[in-house]
Design a protein around this motif. Structure first.
Motif, PDB file in Angstrom:
ATOM      1  N   LYS A   1      46.971  36.743  51.765  1.00 47.02           N
ATOM      2  CA  LYS A   1      46.522  36.101  50.522  1.00 47.02           C
ATOM      3  C   LYS A   1      45.268  35.294  50.854  1.00 47.02           C
ATOM      4  O   LYS A   1      45.132  34.777  51.958  1.00 47.02           O
ATOM      5  CB  LYS A   1      47.630  35.178  50.027  1.00 47.02           C
ATOM      6  N   GLY A   2      44.341  35.211  49.903  1.00 47.22           N
ATOM      7  CA  GLY A   2      43.194  34.327  50.081  1.00 47.22           C
ATOM      8  C   GLY A   2      41.927  35.051  50.473  1.00 47.22           C
ATOM      9  O   GLY A   2      41.792  36.261  50.265  1.00 47.22           O
ATOM     10  N   ALA A   3      40.984  34.284  51.007  1.00 41.76           N
ATOM     11  CA  ALA A   3      39.647  34.838  51.267  1.00 41.76           C
ATOM     12  C   ALA A   3      39.535  35.312  52.718  1.00 41.76           C
ATOM     13  O   ALA A   3      40.050  34.665  53.628  1.00 41.76           O
ATOM     14  CB  ALA A   3      38.605  33.765  51.001  1.00 41.76           C
ATOM     15  N   PRO A   4      38.837  36.432  52.961  1.00 38.62           N
ATOM     16  CA  PRO A   4      38.607  36.881  54.342  1.00 38.62           C
ATOM     17  C   PRO A   4      37.629  35.949  55.043  1.00 38.62           C
ATOM     18  O   PRO A   4      36.868  35.229  54.385  1.00 38.62           O
ATOM     19  CB  PRO A   4      38.004  38.271  54.164  1.00 38.62           C
ATOM     20  N   PRO A   5      37.636  35.929  56.392  1.00 36.79           N
ATOM     21  CA  PRO A   5      36.701  35.078  57.132  1.00 36.79           C
ATOM     22  C   PRO A   5      35.304  35.697  57.072  1.00 36.79           C
ATOM     23  O   PRO A   5      35.133  36.813  56.569  1.00 36.79           O
ATOM     24  CB  PRO A   5      37.255  35.126  58.551  1.00 36.79           C
TER      25      PRO A   5
ATOM     26  N   GLY B   1      41.824  24.119  29.454  1.00 37.68           N
ATOM     27  CA  GLY B   1      42.454  25.350  29.954  1.00 37.68           C
ATOM     28  C   GLY B   1      41.607  26.032  31.007  1.00 37.68           C
ATOM     29  O   GLY B   1      41.846  27.188  31.359  1.00 37.68           O
ATOM     30  N   VAL B   2      40.629  25.328  31.540  1.00 35.19           N
ATOM     31  CA  VAL B   2      39.725  25.926  32.531  1.00 35.19           C
ATOM     32  C   VAL B   2      40.098  25.459  33.931  1.00 35.19           C
ATOM     33  O   VAL B   2      40.359  24.275  34.157  1.00 35.19           O
ATOM     34  CB  VAL B   2      38.260  25.533  32.227  1.00 35.19           C
ATOM     35  N   GLY B   3      40.139  26.409  34.848  1.00 39.18           N
ATOM     36  CA  GLY B   3      40.446  26.060  36.230  1.00 39.18           C
ATOM     37  C   GLY B   3      39.241  26.289  37.112  1.00 39.18           C
ATOM     38  O   GLY B   3      38.210  26.784  36.643  1.00 39.18           O
ATOM     39  N   PRO B   4      39.328  25.953  38.409  1.00 37.46           N
ATOM     40  CA  PRO B   4      38.199  26.171  39.323  1.00 37.46           C
ATOM     41  C   PRO B   4      37.908  27.664  39.468  1.00 37.46           C
ATOM     42  O   PRO B   4      38.816  28.479  39.307  1.00 37.46           O
ATOM     43  CB  PRO B   4      38.679  25.569  40.638  1.00 37.46           C
ATOM     44  N   ALA B   5      36.652  27.971  39.793  1.00 37.37           N
ATOM     45  CA  ALA B   5      36.287  29.386  40.001  1.00 37.37           C
ATOM     46  C   ALA B   5      37.129  29.935  41.157  1.00 37.37           C
ATOM     47  O   ALA B   5      37.383  29.241  42.143  1.00 37.37           O
ATOM     48  CB  ALA B   5      34.803  29.484  40.335  1.00 37.37           C
ATOM     49  N   VAL B   6      37.574  31.171  41.001  1.00 36.41           N
ATOM     50  CA  VAL B   6      38.402  31.786  42.050  1.00 36.41           C
ATOM     51  C   VAL B   6      37.475  32.411  43.085  1.00 36.41           C
ATOM     52  O   VAL B   6      36.598  33.209  42.750  1.00 36.41           O
ATOM     53  CB  VAL B   6      39.335  32.866  41.442  1.00 36.41           C
ATOM     54  N   ALA B   7      37.661  32.042  44.361  1.00 37.59           N
ATOM     55  CA  ALA B   7      36.808  32.586  45.431  1.00 37.59           C
ATOM     56  C   ALA B   7      37.096  34.071  45.611  1.00 37.59           C
ATOM     57  O   ALA B   7      38.206  34.543  45.345  1.00 37.59           O
ATOM     58  CB  ALA B   7      37.099  31.843  46.725  1.00 37.59           C
ATOM     59  N   ARG B   8      36.073  34.819  46.067  1.00 39.67           N
ATOM     60  CA  ARG B   8      36.268  36.239  46.365  1.00 39.67           C
ATOM     61  C   ARG B   8      37.320  36.353  47.462  1.00 39.67           C
ATOM     62  O   ARG B   8      37.285  35.626  48.448  1.00 39.67           O
ATOM     63  CB  ARG B   8      34.942  36.840  46.821  1.00 39.67           C
ATOM     64  N   ASP B   9      38.275  37.241  47.254  1.00 42.24           N
ATOM     65  CA  ASP B   9      39.381  37.296  48.218  1.00 42.24           C
ATOM     66  C   ASP B   9      39.558  38.709  48.785  1.00 42.24           C
ATOM     67  O   ASP B   9      38.817  39.649  48.446  1.00 42.24           O
ATOM     68  CB  ASP B   9      40.664  36.804  47.546  1.00 42.24           C
TER      69      ASP B   9
ATOM     70  N   GLY C   1      46.590  28.560  39.067  1.00 38.24           N
ATOM     71  CA  GLY C   1      46.261  27.457  39.975  1.00 38.24           C
ATOM     72  C   GLY C   1      46.115  26.193  39.130  1.00 38.24           C
ATOM     73  O   GLY C   1      46.509  26.155  37.963  1.00 38.24           O
ATOM     74  N   VAL C   2      45.551  25.162  39.686  1.00 37.87           N
ATOM     75  CA  VAL C   2      45.354  23.921  38.942  1.00 37.87           C
ATOM     76  C   VAL C   2      44.313  24.181  37.850  1.00 37.87           C
ATOM     77  O   VAL C   2      43.461  25.050  37.974  1.00 37.87           O
ATOM     78  CB  VAL C   2      44.880  22.772  39.872  1.00 37.87           C
TER      79      VAL C   2
END
Ligand SMILES: Cc1ncc(C[n+]2csc(CCOP(=O)(O)OP(=O)(O)O)c2C)c(N)n1
Ligand SMILES: CC(=O)[C@@H](O)[C@H](O)COP(=O)(O)O
Ligand SMILES: [Mg+2]
Length: 648
Positions: free
Chosen positions: A474-478, A308-316, A301-302
């Protein structure tokens, strides 16, 4: 003026003095890091193909001499060298550059499909076409060591090797990785070759040394060069490829442009099928990627280019599946996991860490994954095969004729089901419900949230007489979405208000069947419809295949059924439910909302869903339109229906 930006097309690159190439490579590497830091993308693979791609475009005259990239995720440098460097600021975004080759972007791009292991088949086909037309131009295929573990690649090699006079140059971009280190005998063969001193380096060193001794030197170099087989076998025995009938050049340092050019020019001169074995490093030149042990920043991701650090990845969704499978693995010793070279992306890494002897990476070989899973089931196990939805296409016959025909208890977990967006048309997980709908005995679940995902996986591995499939996006559950009640497998999430004239077997006007990730949007659409006086019952079938009797019973108690699915409409849930209602002679109208059978342009998930009407506004509007029609028909029918006893 930037050297890279001064190159309008490969002809400019070919005109560049060799001594400027290292500076060009450095500039390209900087451009990759700085632009992908802003957009995200496949940084690791492309840092590994900078010098290799420069050399390719200096030796071969694209587009007349095709250069085909396998999978295509490593073609950013190719795009930069073919006049598209300005477009990287909107890479993988709507209206911006695709993350893969794109025929609509450039004549230099031949193949858009990002499914691996196809490049050699394209090369064989193009070479045959040119031969039939009396054309001797060379065709180049760039294939990674991972893609070389796919079965199609060997089908193609078998054909390419058969024609000694068809000039096909196969560049094996060997960085020893798919995401994780590449597995299997092919990987071991390449590793063995990689460890030998480079034949090309040796030849180049000899040439440079000998040419300094003017008279004897050149003659001696030519003699050595003439002994290529002898010299090469000493430096890099490559029996298998030559036994196949393929000439082999290498291994060469894929990060040395001069060596790569030399090897490619020699390969080109053969005029027949030849392998150039380029040894590269994924993430080369950018330490955060190069040193990453998980996947060398295969896809990122960005991130901040300096740290070299990116945003924390949300639980998916993937993490939830991963966690539940480990729990199941602790309870069930017969449960095993299978990945097709995507251990981490599909959430099997935790299971592998806990149960290494019950985890199998088959390489990029989904067909083998499914059939070997059928056999493992025959052997008393319950395999869980985790793949991205779009890659199940590759193993449809194996699912049908090896797993289902033999009624084997194999569970297929499909991550990235539905619209994935940025990876473009060949990555949307929009085909799985259509192809699964024709498989006898197959059960398919589309959970709506984490609790129903965990439940579906458990229910799937409890099935003993056939294939089960669990799909999620793909991505985080509701946030969790509780049911008001459960009827068989069907969860009732919202009861529709009764309209005037309802009753007598009609619960409400509309039964809205929301599939998996479509539930939150459908609940919102139902509220919009209710604001306009339309009663909408919302249900989640959870298991969409086979169609539950309870769902048919519910449908019969409504004036209209609307299904909403994040999948293709052809053979989808709407089509399958409609057929089941016909089979039961229930004539309630069904309207299916889903993805059109089209190749959807890349963009964000929200953009793609909006393009095709998968939004609460669109669904609410269509419910209003359709329910108005059925209500009017019901009123007309009531108006002409004979009153009891009258007009007999
Ligand atoms: C049929 C199929 N399965 C899985 C994938 C997912 N995938 C994309 S790239 C990749 C790894 C490719 O490895 P390699 O060919 O060695 O290329 P590298 O990234 O190392 O340059 C995988 C597994 C795919 N694109 N196609
Ligand atoms: C190139 C390829 O097929 C995958 O790497 C693809 O990019 C999947 O990306 P995500 O894992 O981000 O969905
Ligand atoms: Mg690789």
């Amino acid at each position: 003026m930037s050297l890279l930006r001064s190159l309008r097309d490969p002809a400019d690159l070919r005109a560049l003095p060799a001594e400027q190439l290292p500076a060009l490579a450095a500039e390209i590497r900087d451009a990759l890091v700085s632009s992908v830091a802003r957009t995200g993308g496949h940084l690791g693979p492309n840092l590994g193909t900078v010098e290799l791609t420069i050399a390719l475009h200096r030796v071969f005259e694209s587009p007349r001499e095709p250069i085909v990239f396998d999978t295509g995720h490593q073609a950013y440098v190719h795009k930069m060298l073919t006049g598209r460097v300005e477009g990287f600021d909107r890479l993988r975004q709507r209206g911006g550059l695709s993350g893969y080759p794109s025929r609509s972007e450039s004549e230099h791009d031949w193949v858009e499909n990002s499914h691996a292991s196809t490049a050699l088949s394209y090369a064989d086909g193009l070479a045959k076409a040119f031969a039939v037309r009396g054309d001797r131009r060379p065709v180049v295929a760039v294939i990674g060591d991972g893609a070389l573990t796919g079965g199609m690649a060997w089908e193609a090699l078998n054909n390419i090797a058969a024609a000694k006079d068809r000039p096909v140059v196969i560049v094996v971009n060997d960085n020893g990785r798919s995401y994780s280190p590449t597995i299997g005998g092919v990987a071991d063969l390449l590793a063995g070759l990689r460890l030998r001193p480079g034949y090309e380096q040796a030849l180049l060193a000899i040439r440079q040394t000998l040419h300094r001794a003017p008279v004897v030197g050149s003659a001696l170099y030519d003699a050595l060069h003439g002994l290529k087989k002898g010299v090469k076998d000493v430096l890099a025995p490559q029996g298998m490829f030559e036994d196949l009938g393929l000439k082999y050049v290498g291994p060469v340092d894929g990060h040395d442009v001069e060596v790569m050019e030399s090897a490619l020019r020699r390969a080109r001169s053969f005029g027949g099928p030849v392998i150039v074995h380029a040894v590269t490093t994924k993430g080369f030149g950018y330490p955060p990627a190069e040193t990453d042990q998980v996947d060398a920043w295969h896809a990122t991701g960005v991130f901040d280019p300096d740290s070299g650090v990116g945003p924390a990845v949300a639980r998916d969704w993937t993490a939830a599946f991963s966690d539940e499978l480990v729990r199941i693995g602790a309870e069930r010793a017969d449960v095993v996991a299978i990945t097709a070279a995507m251990l981490h992306p599909t959430g099997l890494a935790a299971f592998a860490e806990r149960f290494p002897d019950r985890t199998f990476d088959v390489g990029i070989a989904e067909q083998h994954a499914l059939t070997s899973a059928a056999a493992m089931a025959m052997g008393g196990l319950h395999p869980v095969v985790a793949v991205y939805s779009t890659f199940l296409n590759r193993a449809f016959d194996q699912l049908l004729m090896d797993v289902a025909l033999h009624r084997q208890p194999v569970t297929v977990v499909l991550d990235r089901a539905g619209v994935t967006g940025a990876d473009g048309a060949s990555h949307n997980g929009m085909w799985d419900m259509s192809i699964c709908s024709v498989v006898p005995g197959l059960r398919l679940a589309a959970p709506r949230d984490e609790p129903t995902l965990r439940e579906a996986v458990r229910e799937a591995v409890a099935v003993t007489d056939g294939p089960t499939v669990v799909r999620f996006p793909k991505g985080a559950p509701p946030v969790d979405i509780p049911a008001l009640e459960r009827r068989g497998p069907v969860d009732v999430l919202r009861r529709g208000e009764r309209a005037d004239g309802d009753g007598g077997g009609v619960d409400s006007t509309v039964l809205l069947v929301a599939v998996g990730s479509m539930v939150p949007m459908c609940l919102a659409a139902a509220e919009r419809a209710a604001d306009h006086g339309i009663g909408v019952t919302v249900v989640d079938p959870r298991w969409v295949l086979p169609v539950a009797d309870e769902l048919l019973d519910l449908a019969a108690r409504h004036r209209l059924v609307v299904t909403v699915e994040d999948g293709g409409r052809a053979g989808g849930v709407g089509a399958t439910l409609s057929r089941a209602l016909q089979d039961r002679q229930v004539d309630v109208p069904v309207r299916a909302v889903g993805l059109p059978q089209a190749f959807l342009e890349h963009g964000s998930v929200g953009q793609v869903r909006a393009d095709v009407g998968l939004t609460e506004q669109d669904v609410a509007r269509r419910i209003a339109e359709w329910s108005a029609v059925v209500t009017e028909r019901a009123e007309q029918a009531a108006a002409v229906a004979p009153v009891d006893g009258a007009q007999q």
